[in-house]
Design a protein around this motif. Structure first.
Motif, short mmCIF file in Angstrom:
data_model
loop_
_atom_site.label_atom_id
_atom_site.label_comp_id
_atom_site.label_asym_id
_atom_site.label_seq_id
_atom_site.Cartn_x
_atom_site.Cartn_y
_atom_site.Cartn_z
N LEU A 1 1.00 5.79 -4.47
CA LEU A 1 0.98 4.47 -5.10
C LEU A 1 2.14 3.63 -4.56
O LEU A 1 3.26 4.13 -4.40
CB LEU A 1 1.11 4.63 -6.62
CG LEU A 1 0.81 3.42 -7.49
CD1 LEU A 1 -0.66 3.03 -7.35
CD2 LEU A 1 1.12 3.75 -8.95
N THR A 2 1.86 2.36 -4.30
CA THR A 2 2.93 1.43 -3.91
C THR A 2 3.00 0.32 -4.95
O THR A 2 1.98 -0.14 -5.44
CB THR A 2 2.69 0.84 -2.50
OG1 THR A 2 3.79 0.00 -2.15
CG2 THR A 2 1.41 0.02 -2.45
N GLY A 3 4.21 -0.06 -5.31
CA GLY A 3 4.36 -1.10 -6.33
C GLY A 3 5.82 -1.51 -6.49
O GLY A 3 6.74 -0.92 -5.88
N GLN A 4 6.02 -2.50 -7.30
CA GLN A 4 7.35 -3.06 -7.53
C GLN A 4 7.90 -2.52 -8.84
O GLN A 4 7.22 -2.49 -9.86
CB GLN A 4 7.26 -4.58 -7.57
CG GLN A 4 8.60 -5.28 -7.61
CD GLN A 4 8.44 -6.80 -7.58
OE1 GLN A 4 7.34 -7.33 -7.75
NE2 GLN A 4 9.54 -7.49 -7.35
N VAL A 5 9.19 -2.07 -8.82
CA VAL A 5 9.83 -1.52 -10.01
C VAL A 5 10.06 -2.65 -11.02
O VAL A 5 10.59 -3.71 -10.69
CB VAL A 5 11.17 -0.85 -9.66
CG1 VAL A 5 11.88 -0.36 -10.92
CG2 VAL A 5 10.92 0.33 -8.71
N GLY B 1 12.95 -4.80 -9.44
CA GLY B 1 12.34 -5.61 -8.38
C GLY B 1 12.18 -4.90 -7.06
O GLY B 1 11.57 -5.45 -6.13
N MET B 2 12.73 -3.67 -6.90
CA MET B 2 12.62 -2.92 -5.64
C MET B 2 11.17 -2.45 -5.46
O MET B 2 10.54 -1.95 -6.39
CB MET B 2 13.58 -1.73 -5.65
CG MET B 2 13.47 -0.85 -4.43
SD MET B 2 14.53 0.64 -4.59
CE MET B 2 16.14 -0.10 -4.49
N LYS B 3 10.66 -2.59 -4.24
CA LYS B 3 9.31 -2.11 -3.94
C LYS B 3 9.42 -0.70 -3.38
O LYS B 3 10.20 -0.46 -2.45
CB LYS B 3 8.62 -3.03 -2.94
CG LYS B 3 7.13 -2.71 -2.78
CD LYS B 3 6.44 -3.75 -1.91
CE LYS B 3 4.93 -3.45 -1.82
NZ LYS B 3 4.22 -4.42 -0.96
N ILE B 4 8.64 0.24 -3.95
CA ILE B 4 8.74 1.63 -3.53
C ILE B 4 7.35 2.19 -3.27
O ILE B 4 6.33 1.67 -3.76
CB ILE B 4 9.45 2.51 -4.59
CG1 ILE B 4 8.64 2.54 -5.89
CG2 ILE B 4 10.87 2.03 -4.83
CD1 ILE B 4 9.18 3.54 -6.92
N ASN B 5 7.30 3.26 -2.49
CA ASN B 5 6.11 4.07 -2.30
C ASN B 5 6.32 5.36 -3.07
O ASN B 5 7.29 6.08 -2.81
CB ASN B 5 5.88 4.37 -0.82
CG ASN B 5 5.62 3.10 -0.02
OD1 ASN B 5 4.99 2.18 -0.51
ND2 ASN B 5 6.10 3.06 1.21
N ALA C 1 9.61 9.57 -4.15
CA ALA C 1 9.57 8.12 -3.93
C ALA C 1 10.53 7.75 -2.81
O ALA C 1 11.51 8.46 -2.54
CB ALA C 1 9.94 7.37 -5.21
N GLU C 2 10.21 6.65 -2.14
CA GLU C 2 11.10 6.12 -1.10
C GLU C 2 10.91 4.61 -1.05
O GLU C 2 9.86 4.09 -1.43
CB GLU C 2 10.80 6.74 0.26
CG GLU C 2 9.42 6.45 0.78
CD GLU C 2 9.14 7.10 2.13
OE1 GLU C 2 8.16 6.74 2.77
OE2 GLU C 2 9.94 7.97 2.55
N PRO C 3 11.92 3.87 -0.61
CA PRO C 3 11.78 2.42 -0.53
C PRO C 3 10.68 2.03 0.45
O PRO C 3 10.47 2.70 1.46
CB PRO C 3 13.16 1.96 -0.03
CG PRO C 3 14.08 3.08 -0.35
CD PRO C 3 13.27 4.32 -0.23
N ASP C 4 10.01 0.99 0.16
CA ASP C 4 8.92 0.51 1.01
C ASP C 4 9.50 -0.41 2.08
O ASP C 4 10.16 -1.41 1.78
CB ASP C 4 7.89 -0.25 0.18
CG ASP C 4 6.75 -0.75 1.05
OD1 ASP C 4 6.24 0.04 1.87
OD2 ASP C 4 6.38 -1.93 0.93
N GLY C 5 9.29 -0.09 3.35
CA GLY C 5 9.73 -0.96 4.43
C GLY C 5 11.14 -0.69 4.91
O GLY C 5 11.56 -1.25 5.93
N ILE C 6 11.97 0.12 4.25
CA ILE C 6 13.35 0.41 4.67
C ILE C 6 13.69 1.82 4.23
O ILE C 6 13.25 2.29 3.19
CB ILE C 6 14.34 -0.61 4.06
CG1 ILE C 6 15.74 -0.35 4.62
CG2 ILE C 6 14.35 -0.56 2.55
CD1 ILE C 6 16.72 -1.46 4.26
N GLY C 7 14.46 2.52 5.05
CA GLY C 7 14.76 3.91 4.77
C GLY C 7 15.62 4.10 3.54
O GLY C 7 16.41 3.22 3.16
#
Length: 447
Positions: A29-33, A73-77, A98-104
């Motif tokens: 799932l991908t979404g915004q915290v 507001g952080m977007k995570i996978n 979980a990991e940040p979406d778009g950045i390590g």
């Protein structure tokens, strides 16, 4: 007839469906915290997009292993499983990874730790130490097999032969690297002879350089008593060690040049320049003093030195005269006071007053003797009377006159009321005593 289900039966049925559905056992799932507020243990928040929102749960063990801090507001996978909570009938995703979406995750952790340490003031310029101008011994914390130590040795030997290099062999990548770097910084600080420390390694990815982003390494550098030069990675690489170190060098060669700010040739030139300046300054000083001596030797006071103390001799004469005048005045005043006292003493007639006092003392002595004799006589008479009274009370004298004493149980029986028939009594007489037994007690009626 229609059979109605209870709410609990329905939610239990739905929960079984959720638990047995293979598509819900592992959901990507991908979404915004959203609605995130950090809690001491488990984390409860929401994941949302433009059209929907789902509740999320992350257990404490999973959160500790994230490697970065969740933020609003952080977007995570996220990877997890969907479950239904029976009491409320609500469903949520239990996040297992979980990991940040778009950045390590490491980049996020880097920025978050950098902000935390910066807020504490660890990167402020006022805490930076000044590198020594002349170094005798340099400590190097790096891998013993890398090119870093060879570059440092070559540069230092070229610039300033004779400077000693102390290597602390250190693991600079992988598990345990941060612990070794921090421990060796602390070991180096236990020595008193190191002038500067170089901490470094070659280039690599952010994962390769991560030991120098660990908080324990940053704090060890900040707490170091010895100035530290950081040389980690290539010129474009930046670590938290670079921010906290006293100086940052782009390469190991640059670090060695900073540790030896002058070459041997520069130092010799500087010493020759200082020698020339010192010689010129001494020559100018001697020239000035020689001129002063010549000026003094030509002065009037040097030719006629007695002029130096003429004023002091005159002042001494004046003070001597004033002292003599003052002594005569004081002597006259004291003499006059003595005469006045002598006249007062003669007018008092001391001999007559002394005779009167002697006569008065004699009268008091006679009166005292008379009073003492009277008191003594009174005391003697009183003592005689008391002695006579005691004598009258002496039982031995009473018995000697023919009387007898009756005792019961060692005490004088002075009345028949204390005696009963068959009592054994003692009768004491002038020349002995009797043991008797009472046969009859008779009290006089008229007493």
């Amino acid at each position: 007839m229609v059979e109605y289900l209870s709410v609990s039966h329905l939610t239990k049925y739905l929960k079984l469906k959720f638990d047995r559905d293979p598509y819900l056992e592992r959901v990507y799932l991908t979404g915004q915290v959203s609605n995130f507020r950090k809690r001491p243990s488990h984390q409860y928040f929401s994941l949302k997009d433009d059209k929907a929102v789902i509740q999320a749960t992350m257990w404490a063990g999973v959160y500790k292993q994230l490697g970065f801090e969740l933020e609003e507001g952080m977007k995570i996978n996220a990877v997890g499983r969907v479950q239904l909570y029976e009491p409320s009938g609500s469903y949520s995703i239990v996040i297992e990874k979980a990991e940040p979406d778009g950045i390590g995750a490491l980049a996020i952790k880097f920025e978050q730790l950098k902000k935390t340490l910066a807020d504490e003031g660890l990167f402020k310029p006022e805490f930076k130490q000044v590198l020594p101008r002349f170094t005798k011994k340099i400590g190097v914390i790096t891998s013993p097999s890398g090119a870093v130590i060879q570059d440092i040795i070559t540069t230092v030997s070229r610039r300033f032969p004779g400077v000693e290099i102390v290597l602390y062999p250190t693991k600079v990548q992988g598990d345990g690297a941060a612990e070794e770097v921090a421990t060796n910084i602390q070991r180096a600080n236990q020595r008193e002879d190191l002038d500067v420390l170089i901490v470094g390694r070659g280039g690599g990815s952010i994962e390769d350089l991560w030991a120098f982003n660990e908080e324990r390494v940053v704090r060890a550098i900040f707490e170091s008593r010895i100035p530290i030069i950081s040389s980690v990675g290539h010129e474009t690489d930046t670590t938290l060690a670079d921010f906290v170190a006293d100086r940052r060098a782009a390469t190991p060669t640059a670090a060695a040049e900073l540790a030896t700010p002058v070459t041997k040739a520069d130092l010799l030139g500087y010493l020759n320049q200082q020698e020339t300046r010192a010689f010129q300054a001494m020559t100018n000083r001697l020239k000035y003093l020689r001129g002063q001596v010549e000026k003094i030797s030509q002065s009037v006071l040097f030719r006629q030195p007695e002029r130096l103390y003429d004023g002091y001799v005159q002042k001494l004469d004046r003070l001597t005269h004033q002292l003599q005048v003052r002594m005569r005045e004081v002597y006259g005043q004291q003499k006059q006071a003595s005469l006045l006292l002598d006249q007062r003493l003669q007018g008092i007639q001391l001999e007559r007053r002394l005779e009167g006092l002697i006569e008065k003392v004699g009268q008091q002595q006679r009166l005292l003797k008379s009073n003492m004799a009277n008191i003594y006589d009174n005391k003697v008479a009183k003592a005689d009377k008391l002695m006579e009274a005691l004598t009258m009370l002496d039982t031995s004298r009473i018995v000697a006159r023919g009387y007898a004493l009756v005792e019961k149980e060692g005490r004088v029986a002075d009345s028949v009321t204390v005696i009963e028939e068959n009592d054994r009594l003692t009768v004491r007489m002038r020349d002995g005593h009797l043991q008797v037994e009472v046969n009859h007690v008779q009290k006089d009626e008229n007493i």
